[in-house]
Design a protein around this motif. Sequence first.
Motif, PDB file in Angstrom:
ATOM      1  N   HIS A 118       0.813  -1.226   0.000  1.00  0.00           N
ATOM      2  CA  HIS A 118       0.000   0.000   0.000  1.00  0.00           C
ATOM      3  C   HIS A 118       0.849   1.279   0.000  1.00  0.00           C
ATOM      4  O   HIS A 118       2.033   1.241   0.348  1.00  0.00           O
ATOM      5  N   ASP A 156       4.575   0.831   5.024  1.00  0.00           N
ATOM      6  CA  ASP A 156       5.127   0.617   6.365  1.00  0.00           C
ATOM      7  C   ASP A 156       5.816  -0.749   6.411  1.00  0.00           C
ATOM      8  O   ASP A 156       5.862  -1.479   5.414  1.00  0.00           O
ATOM      9  N   THR A 206       3.385  -3.912   5.324  1.00  0.00           N
ATOM     10  CA  THR A 206       3.044  -4.146   3.914  1.00  0.00           C
ATOM     11  C   THR A 206       4.279  -4.562   3.112  1.00  0.00           C
ATOM     12  O   THR A 206       4.190  -5.380   2.186  1.00  0.00           O
ATOM     13  N   ASP A 231      -1.754  -6.332   2.971  1.00  0.00           N
ATOM     14  CA  ASP A 231      -1.927  -5.366   4.064  1.00  0.00           C
ATOM     15  C   ASP A 231      -2.774  -4.166   3.648  1.00  0.00           C
ATOM     16  O   ASP A 231      -2.452  -3.037   3.978  1.00  0.00           O
TER      17      ASP A 231
END
Length: 346
Positions: free
Chosen positions: A36, A40, A43, A99
């Motif tokens: 995404h 972070d 993901t 995620d």
Amino acid sequence: MTTISATRMTSDLSTETLQHAAALLKQCRRPLLISHPRPDGDTIGSALALRLALLQMGKSPSLACVHPIPASIAYLPGAEIYVTDVPEDAGIDLVIAVDMSDLSRTGGIYKDGWRGKLPLLVIDHHATNDAFGDVNLVDPDAAATALPVAALIDALGIPLTGDMATCLLAGVLTDTRGLRTSNTTPEVLRFVSQLVEAGGDYSGVMEKSLDSVPYQQMRGWGIALERLQLDGELAWATFPLAEKIAFGIEDHDDLDLGNLLSRVAEAKIMATFLEMRDGTVKVSLRSRPGYNVAWIAKALEGGGHHQAAGCSVTGDLSVAQERVLTLAREELARHPCESSEAFARV
Ligand code: AMP
Ligand code: MN
Ligand code: MN
């Protein structure tokens, strides 16, 4: 194509869903893993661990994320092969969304032309996940997507290598802010212990992904913290576009302000507002256990978890603050024990 969903997992994960997900991975040759935007550790770490498993299976996986990988996670093995876009005719035969709670979170990497032609596997743990895949390996109780990914690797019969374990550690350690969130269950601690036993670099991940803040980011915190406000149990900070520009902060960088503000002791709900160049404001929400911010983000077309959620609001800082803080005060007005009822709205 049949749509299959699991709502609980790791130990409780539906064997059927795991087997369907494993079958998709076995059948494919060139899967694309999507992380995404404003990526972070979860993901990226989860996608990289699965990539390593796919390589062991003789597959040719590729990785995409619309934004650059921040330094705090760019050291993970394989992070250098991420691309920021993929053509519609890339020759892939499986898409794996990692995620993320809905299709828009691919940041435009998922192409409309793929719909119905390429199978879509979703691996996630967001409470707001809308089961947008053909197979949805989704556990809203999992502390990180790294847990369902590990269960899938296990279901494939692939032993964990040290590199896979390090990638999974990055996922679980960042999403739990270093094992501090209320969803850090005994199962999570056992999982972390297994990853360390498998050769995962626990102290390296802690040092590089949680304890190292780039100088420029820390200076950005200084600017944001000057604007920190507290009204009762609500804390918030804003970052106007003019200051971002003066300071050289790109839109893909949110300075991890949400997690910084999550520590304001007096507050039950914390919000950060970063003004973007496209006329939107990126909002990060955090809350203490018992207070739910997932429904607030969802009401504003975002998503997330009970204690950490986000959305983008069209308009300037004052519009975004008005909309978000009004809903946050509504949540605060509820007694904490009523928050599960509030969550029924998600
Ligand atoms: P952030 O505040 O950006 O750190 O995000 C907190 C949590 O909310 C993370 O799990 C994100 O994946 C999720 N999240 C943030 N923004 C959005 C969005 N616009 N839509 C859905 N989920 C989001
Ligand atoms: Mn994430
Ligand atoms: Mn996550």
